[in-house]
Design an enzyme around this catalytic site. Sequence first.
Site, PDB file in Angstrom:
ATOM      1  N   CYS A 164       0.455  -0.852  -0.136  1.00  0.00           N
ATOM      2  CA  CYS A 164       0.107   0.158  -0.109  1.00  0.00           C
ATOM      3  C   CYS A 164       0.541   0.961   0.167  1.00  0.00           C
ATOM      4  CB  CYS A 164      -0.829  -0.157   1.416  1.00  0.00           C
ATOM      5  SG  CYS A 164      -1.912  -1.924   0.978  1.00  0.00           S
ATOM      6  N   HIS A 291      -3.321   8.258   6.138  1.00  0.00           N
ATOM      7  CA  HIS A 291      -3.396   6.982   5.699  1.00  0.00           C
ATOM      8  C   HIS A 291      -4.923   6.147   5.739  1.00  0.00           C
ATOM      9  CE1 HIS A 291      -1.806   2.715   3.700  1.00  0.00           C
ATOM     10  NE2 HIS A 291      -2.223   2.550   4.944  1.00  0.00           N
ATOM     11  N   HIS A 325     -10.068   1.928   0.124  1.00  0.00           N
ATOM     12  CA  HIS A 325      -8.480   1.779   0.523  1.00  0.00           C
ATOM     13  C   HIS A 325      -7.885   1.253  -1.511  1.00  0.00           C
ATOM     14  CE1 HIS A 325      -4.417   1.474   1.339  1.00  0.00           C
ATOM     15  NE2 HIS A 325      -4.579   0.668   2.309  1.00  0.00           N
TER      16      HIS A 325
END
Lengths: 398, 257
Positions: A164, A291, A325
């Site tokens: 990620c 994040h 996400h």
Amino acid sequence: MPSRIPALAITAFTATSALGRGRAAHLEALRLERSGLRDNDFTSTPLPCAIGRVDSLEQAPLPAGWSTQDCRNNRLAWLGLQADGFLHAARSAIERHVAERVALVVGTSTASIGATEDAYARLEDGRFPSRLANPQLHTPHSPGLFLQQVFGTRGPCLTVATACSSSAKVFAKAERLIRTGVADAAIVAGVDTLCGSVLFGFNALELVAPEPCRPFDAARRGISIGEAAGFALLERDADADAPRLLGYGESCDAWHMSTPHPEGLGARRALADAFARSGREPGDVDYINLHGTATAKNDEVEAAVVAEVFPARTRASSTKGWTGHTLGAAGILEAVLTLLAMEQGLVPGTLNTTRPDPACGPQLALHNEARTIRTAFSHSFGFGGNNCILVFGSEGAR
Amino acid sequence: MSGNWLEVDLRGIGWWSPAAPDWPSAAALLQEGAAWPGEGAARPAAHVLSPNERRRAPEPVRIACEAAAQACEAAGCAPGELPSVFTSIHGDLGITDAMCAALAMDPATLSPTKFHNSVHNAPAGYWTMATGCREASTSVSAWQGSFAAGLLETLVQCRAEARATLLVSYDIANVGALGAALPESRAYAFALVVAPSGGRRASGRLRARHVTAPAPAPKAPAATSLQPLLRALATRTPACLRLPAGPGTALELELAA
């Protein structure tokens, strides 16, 4: 500590996600506080969760010349680079700098593994069906191979796959390629698409929320997975209006494959490097795109680090309630959202979140705020404890 | 048209393949004229991993960590202090095969451990955990140009940050239906520690630049494209060579004692 680096101009940028195609669609959704998440209608085996799905990819095959590379991930890349005139901007940069001097750095987590999953579901005598036989569909560099042909770059081309943080790190790779004189300009990209591996994989790790994700909420229950494509063009010189990449920090947690270091040591290390390279201090930072995945651990650790490192005036939010996400594309999607926030003087809120975790400091913005943003950070933390923090500035000259 | 030359010191080499568990034995085979340091069947020692992790870790993790540890030791560098670049064409083919097979049968049976080990940066993750390394680490892939891309990225990082940097290149043999759809692959791990040029502990010098001149045609297995570089390193012979980087591009290398 790294030394301060010269800023790079970001002369074109775009994103496509569940919020729509291009900057205007993203800005409109941000302004209206309208999420792109919907009930999971992607997996044939039911999985009750919300997803950030890009519409109409099923009806948008690649043009005939690229049919052997046709897959969901390359379709999303193709769709994404048409938005905001990015393909045109990239090709004119290639003309200006010549193709050999333009690098292409692509970030992804799972590339076109969806095509590999598809092939396993349709094996013929244990072999891949001919439609899916192109080996370049079944390798992590699949998006790099496709995009290199589309753009026509002939400088260094690589795919960064650090889960990620992948498409945040592409900015760091591009900056170094330019600073060392290997390239004069770089196209950076991030593309990741919904697939069974990530939906059922994160579900197996008990990290998927049954509802739209609620980053930093005390009652958060996990992530919502999305898909996105984002692109940016980095050059040394440009007009004064272009936003700038001021710096970055990269680090590892050295702790666990899928949970962050409990004291956020990796995140702190990345922040320290980002401050050093950009020549900025915590008090200079107007906005942080966090994040903020909405997992119990990520948000707890990240909230504590931000509360401790930044002053109360810094605004911070997670935009994952809008987009989900988007994994390997999250770095560049959130970089684009950060650049839009800076351009518009708009701090996005933290959608779906009502009661912040007690670990959160006063920095967390729950709702949109009008604010001048001169310096902004964007956080990306990945599996394997791989972290990258980007620093953007609204002015070229400072 | 070419990019700038980037020059670095070579500090340490690590190697693992089924028939040559370390660089000295690989170098000996190459010096005797072997085309490739051998085939066989073995597991790497991978002492850098804890006994538990060594037993459970997937093959790419074990072999990458083994070669990385050797290169750091040869370089006299503390592994926890080196930024790293990991490069691999396919990543963990075994896990991708198992995951895709599970998804095709029953998605609910997907193993959470396999899933978190499926990320391309799993070897880097285990390496940084085992060595307590919080430095920057990047995992890359570039099809048949994966080694060239990783080496260029390592040199760029070493020069830009003026720090010794670890490169680990690895792949494993083909597995399952996925393996049958891909060009032949071979298990190996090759690691280099490079440092800014002019250091006292250099065992050689390496220059590289990205060029658009035609590259040698990619070989199968792709790892055998490394052959001329491995031979030059093993025999400590100055060499100029080209590694395939991508369509119509190559990484030009000059190796000096």
